[in-house]
Design a protein around this motif. Structure first.
Motif, mmCIF file in Angstrom:
data_model
loop_
_atom_site.group_PDB
_atom_site.id
_atom_site.type_symbol
_atom_site.label_atom_id
_atom_site.label_comp_id
_atom_site.label_asym_id
_atom_site.label_seq_id
_atom_site.Cartn_x
_atom_site.Cartn_y
_atom_site.Cartn_z
ATOM 1 N N ALA A 35 0.823 -1.212 0.000
ATOM 2 C CA ALA A 35 0.000 0.000 0.000
ATOM 3 C C ALA A 35 0.857 1.262 0.000
ATOM 4 O O ALA A 35 1.888 1.335 0.659
ATOM 5 N N ILE A 36 0.399 2.259 -0.737
ATOM 6 C CA ILE A 36 0.973 3.608 -0.706
ATOM 7 C C ILE A 36 -0.067 4.524 -0.065
ATOM 8 O O ILE A 36 -1.225 4.559 -0.497
ATOM 9 N N SER A 37 0.329 5.252 0.967
ATOM 10 C CA SER A 37 -0.602 6.148 1.653
ATOM 11 C C SER A 37 -0.544 7.539 1.026
ATOM 12 O O SER A 37 0.430 8.279 1.197
ATOM 13 N N MET A 38 -1.594 7.876 0.270
ATOM 14 C CA MET A 38 -1.703 9.210 -0.320
ATOM 15 C C MET A 38 -2.147 10.211 0.749
ATOM 16 O O MET A 38 -2.862 9.869 1.670
ATOM 17 N N HIS A 39 -1.708 11.431 0.609
ATOM 18 C CA HIS A 39 -1.930 12.470 1.606
ATOM 19 C C HIS A 39 -3.023 13.421 1.149
ATOM 20 O O HIS A 39 -3.002 13.910 0.024
ATOM 21 N N CYS A 40 -3.951 13.710 2.033
ATOM 22 C CA CYS A 40 -5.088 14.554 1.663
ATOM 23 C C CYS A 40 -4.677 15.987 1.378
ATOM 24 O O CYS A 40 -5.324 16.687 0.600
ATOM 25 N N TRP A 41 -3.586 16.459 1.990
ATOM 26 C CA TRP A 41 -3.277 17.895 1.951
ATOM 27 C C TRP A 41 -2.770 18.389 0.601
ATOM 28 O O TRP A 41 -2.649 19.583 0.403
ATOM 29 N N GLN A 42 -2.498 17.504 -0.348
ATOM 30 C CA GLN A 42 -2.194 17.960 -1.704
ATOM 31 C C GLN A 42 -3.435 18.556 -2.358
ATOM 32 O O GLN A 42 -3.315 19.427 -3.216
ATOM 33 N N GLY A 43 -4.614 18.130 -1.938
ATOM 34 C CA GLY A 43 -5.832 18.547 -2.620
ATOM 35 C C GLY A 43 -6.348 19.930 -2.265
ATOM 36 O O GLY A 43 -7.219 20.462 -2.960
ATOM 37 N N ASP A 44 -5.821 20.515 -1.170
ATOM 38 C CA ASP A 44 -6.348 21.833 -0.768
ATOM 39 C C ASP A 44 -5.262 22.764 -0.251
ATOM 40 O O ASP A 44 -5.552 23.779 0.403
ATOM 41 N N ASP A 45 -3.994 22.405 -0.497
ATOM 42 C CA ASP A 45 -2.857 23.251 -0.117
ATOM 43 C C ASP A 45 -2.685 23.369 1.392
ATOM 44 O O ASP A 45 -2.326 24.425 1.921
ATOM 45 N N VAL A 46 -2.979 22.305 2.120
ATOM 46 C CA VAL A 46 -2.760 22.174 3.569
ATOM 47 C C VAL A 46 -3.617 23.145 4.391
ATOM 48 O O VAL A 46 -3.226 23.556 5.481
ATOM 49 N N LYS A 47 -4.776 23.524 3.879
ATOM 50 C CA LYS A 47 -5.627 24.465 4.616
ATOM 51 C C LYS A 47 -6.574 23.763 5.585
ATOM 52 O O LYS A 47 -6.847 24.259 6.669
ATOM 53 N N GLY A 48 -7.092 22.623 5.193
ATOM 54 C CA GLY A 48 -8.012 21.903 6.056
ATOM 55 C C GLY A 48 -9.366 22.573 6.161
ATOM 56 O O GLY A 48 -9.650 23.558 5.462
ATOM 57 N N ARG A 321 7.611 -4.011 7.864
ATOM 58 C CA ARG A 321 8.054 -3.106 8.926
ATOM 59 C C ARG A 321 8.151 -1.658 8.472
ATOM 60 O O ARG A 321 8.578 -0.793 9.238
ATOM 61 N N VAL A 322 7.759 -1.388 7.240
ATOM 62 C CA VAL A 322 7.847 -0.031 6.688
ATOM 63 C C VAL A 322 6.492 0.376 6.131
ATOM 64 O O VAL A 322 5.875 -0.373 5.363
ATOM 65 N N SER A 323 6.029 1.548 6.527
ATOM 66 C CA SER A 323 4.824 2.146 5.932
ATOM 67 C C SER A 323 5.274 3.242 4.976
ATOM 68 O O SER A 323 6.097 4.089 5.335
ATOM 69 N N ILE A 324 4.747 3.192 3.770
ATOM 70 C CA ILE A 324 5.140 4.157 2.737
ATOM 71 C C ILE A 324 4.049 5.210 2.595
ATOM 72 O O ILE A 324 2.914 4.893 2.230
ATOM 73 N N GLY A 325 4.399 6.448 2.897
ATOM 74 C CA GLY A 325 3.464 7.558 2.732
ATOM 75 C C GLY A 325 4.062 8.615 1.822
ATOM 76 O O GLY A 325 5.292 8.719 1.684
ATOM 77 N N LEU A 326 3.216 9.408 1.197
ATOM 78 C CA LEU A 326 3.662 10.504 0.345
ATOM 79 C C LEU A 326 3.454 11.830 1.063
ATOM 80 O O LEU A 326 2.553 11.965 1.892
ATOM 81 N N ASP A 327 4.287 12.796 0.753
ATOM 82 C CA ASP A 327 4.164 14.109 1.387
ATOM 83 C C ASP A 327 4.667 15.176 0.431
ATOM 84 O O ASP A 327 5.866 15.424 0.324
ATOM 85 N N PHE A 328 3.752 15.780 -0.293
ATOM 86 C CA PHE A 328 4.091 16.925 -1.141
ATOM 87 C C PHE A 328 2.846 17.772 -1.300
ATOM 88 O O PHE A 328 1.722 17.299 -1.106
ATOM 89 N N PHE A 329 3.023 19.044 -1.610
ATOM 90 C CA PHE A 329 1.874 19.909 -1.864
ATOM 91 C C PHE A 329 2.305 20.995 -2.838
ATOM 92 O O PHE A 329 3.090 21.871 -2.534
ATOM 93 N N ASP A 330 1.800 20.876 -4.046
ATOM 94 C CA ASP A 330 2.144 21.787 -5.135
ATOM 95 C C ASP A 330 0.867 22.459 -5.620
ATOM 96 O O ASP A 330 -0.033 21.798 -6.144
ATOM 97 N N ALA A 331 0.780 23.751 -5.414
ATOM 98 C CA ALA A 331 -0.398 24.512 -5.828
ATOM 99 C C ALA A 331 -0.185 25.194 -7.177
ATOM 100 O O ALA A 331 -0.995 26.024 -7.591
#
Length: 419
Positions: A35-48, A321-331
């Motif tokens: 599994a690759i864990s996609m990050h929600c904050w790419q979709g709104d520029d980390v505003k929440g 033993r490893v969880s793979i997550g993504l972390d980027f935010f490009d507006a």
């Protein structure tokens, strides 16, 4: 390219890999299970969705003004569903605490599972797991540059209680979805200029963390992780949660350790840290991103470091033993395209690692036959791994090559443009 052409190319690639002792079917099976864990904050520029007036702080910056950012939980979920259509394989989704879905005003130390119930129901529909993060930035009580290490006990108490509340939400995710939620704790604490006392903030941080994670939670539901950083905007001279601090903390407290590809010196790479840290830490969380000169969180590329990260996981048999997550935010580009590009690149790198003739390489190295090792390594780069990737996309019913891009452009014209 037609389906039969893709299949034919795959069969030819399969034969070439068989000659190297590599089973492509086994590689495809492993890729489908990782599994690759996609990050929600790419979709709104980390505003929440905590407040419409939220201002980014704590060294967080999303640059660009590309139209169509999500402004509601429903929009964000719809956008992620669209991205999922173009990404093969097993996926997870990573939420920050500021992405609660509620009409009531809730302070961060008072959030509860009910404020994220809609996310759980959505995750069940999508058949994905959820991961979680306390949000210790973009808040008035983080404006001094300190949170869990703040000298004011009242401020520390607020953030300790926030982490405690987030752990309950994370455990709720794990129970409801049947897969552990990895909850990553990152803080922006540090100083901009010359620092006199580096020890006291770290003493406060270790005490605050100990209290925040004191309650035992079944690891089948929830895993704590801690994340270091070299420096940040406003914390250029001193970061409380350094690599040494968190490596020691994870090793002595039994938490997972998060290694972020952008949180080290420009000449450092996390791929070289994975095997070393695995000797002392049971579980690793990776934030796969692309730093450009600093922690700039560019969209993941199919570059040397991304490939090295995935090779280290596979070569050392650390998948469990490893969880793979993504972390980027490009507006500055289409946000859905960013998810698709970044996630597919991570998966491509992982597939290429699964297709590496590892046994032959290891045998050559153990025999001190470095000539054969180098020759095999270099030849592996030009093996037809991309034909195997195209086939993986085909059997997972997602577009092959760039066929997804016109579909994203159409979604932009019909949905995003109306926001």
């Amino acid at each position: 390219m037609k389906d039969e052409q893709i299949t034919a190319a795959y069969r030819q690639a399969q034969q070439r890999y068989q000659a190297l002792g590599v089973d492509t079917e086994e590689a495809l099976k492993k890729l489908a299970q990782t599994a690759i864990s996609m990050h929600c904050w790419q979709g709104d520029d980390v505003k929440g969705f905590e407040s419409p007036d939220i201002a980014l702080s704590g060294g967080i910056q999303a640059t660009g003004n590309y139209p169509g950012a999500a402004t509601t939980p429903s929009q964000l979920r719809t956008d992620m569903e669209k991205a999922f259509e173009f990404i093969p394989g097993k996926k997870r989704m990573n939420l920050h605490a500021i992405y609660l879905d509620t009409d009531e005003k809730v302070e961060r130390d008072q959030i509860e599972p009910k404020h994220f119930a809609s996310w759980v129901e959505w995750a069940k529909e999508q058949n994905i797991g959820l991961d979680f993060n306390p949000t210790l930035f973009s808040h008035p009580l983080a404006d001094d540059g300190f949170t869990l290490s703040h000298p004011d006990e009242k401020v520390r108490r607020f953030w300790i209680d926030h982490v405690k509340a987030c752990r309950k939400i994370s455990a709720y995710f794990g129970k409801e979805l049947g897969t552990p939620s990895v909850m990553n704790i990152w803080i922006p604490d540090g100083m901009k200029d010359q620092t006199i006392d580096r020890l006291a903030p770290r003493e406060r941080l270790i005490s605050a963390l100990d209290e925040a994670i004191a309650e035992k939670i079944d690891p089948n539901y929830h895993l704590d992780a801690v994340e270091s950083k070299l420096f940040g905007i406003g914390a250029e001279a001193y970061t409380v949660g350094s690599n040494e601090f968190y490596l020691g903390y994870a090793a002595t407290r039994g938490t997972a350790l998060c290694l972020d590809a952008g949180h080290f010196h420009p000449t450092e790479v996390i791929s070289d840290k994975i095997s070393a840290c695995s000797l002392y830490v049971q579980h690793l969380l990776l934030h796969v991103t692309r730093p450009v000169r600093w922690d700039s969180d560019h969209v993941v590329s199919f570059d040397d470091e991304t490939q090295s990260i995935m090779r280290e996981i596979v070569r050392n048999d650390l998948q469990d033993r490893v969880s793979i997550g993504l972390d980027f935010f490009d507006a500055s580009i289409n946000r859905i395209a960013a998810w698709v590009i970044g996630t597919r690149n991570a998966q491509k790198a992982l597939l290429k690692a699964y297709l590496e003739p590892y046994q032959q390489l290891q045998q050559a190295e153990q025999a001190f036959d470095y000539t054969t090792r180098l020759a095999l390594l270099e030849e592996a780069h030009s093996m037809p791994w991309n034909a195997v990737w195209d086939y993986f996309c085909q059997i997972n019913d997602v577009p092959v090559g760039q066929a997804w891009l016109p579909l994203v452009k159409d979604y932009e014209a019909t949905v995003l443009a109306a926001r």
